[in-house]
Write a protein that holds these residues in place. Structure first.
Motif, PDB file in Angstrom:
ATOM      1  N   THR A   3       0.799  -1.221   0.000  1.00 30.14           N
ATOM      2  CA  THR A   3       0.000   0.000   0.000  1.00 30.14           C
ATOM      3  C   THR A   3       0.836   1.277   0.000  1.00 30.14           C
ATOM      4  N   THR A   4       2.169   1.152   0.060  1.00 35.78           N
ATOM      5  CA  THR A   4       3.000   2.361   0.079  1.00 35.78           C
ATOM      6  C   THR A   4       4.104   2.280  -0.972  1.00 35.78           C
ATOM      7  N   GLN A   5       4.569   3.444  -1.394  1.00 39.33           N
ATOM      8  CA  GLN A   5       5.671   3.510  -2.344  1.00 39.33           C
ATOM      9  C   GLN A   5       6.940   2.910  -1.745  1.00 39.33           C
ATOM     10  N   LEU A  59      -1.758   3.586  -7.069  1.00 39.79           N
ATOM     11  CA  LEU A  59      -0.410   3.512  -6.515  1.00 39.79           C
ATOM     12  C   LEU A  59       0.611   3.268  -7.610  1.00 39.79           C
ATOM     13  N   VAL A  63       3.948   5.789  -7.989  1.00 40.09           N
ATOM     14  CA  VAL A  63       5.200   5.323  -7.397  1.00 40.09           C
ATOM     15  C   VAL A  63       6.384   5.720  -8.270  1.00 40.09           C
TER      16      VAL A  63
END
Length: 65
Positions: A3-5, A59, A63
């Motif tokens: 869920t995150t870069q 995302l 990214v």
């Protein structure tokens, strides 16, 4: 699901331990960027994560390496 870069970048470097980590001058000469081979490998990696449903399309679109 990532869920995150930061998670994506960590997974990329783990999956590609021999990728060139050095940075070179960017095209305008004002900054630094990864080599073309590394950037292309990252884009392919992100695209495969998106196609396999491991990351959202939003995302994948934001990214960066």
């Amino acid at each position: 699901m990532m869920t995150t870069q930061k998670q994506i970048r960590a997974a990329f470097w783990q999956a590609h331990p021999n990728a060139d980590r050095r940075k070179i001058k960017d095209y305008s000469g004002t900054g630094r960027m990864h080599t073309t081979d590394t950037r292309c490998a990252f884009v392919d990696f992100v695209d495969s994560l998106r196609r396999n449903g491991q990351i959202s399309e939003a995302l994948a679109d934001r990214v960066t390496l």
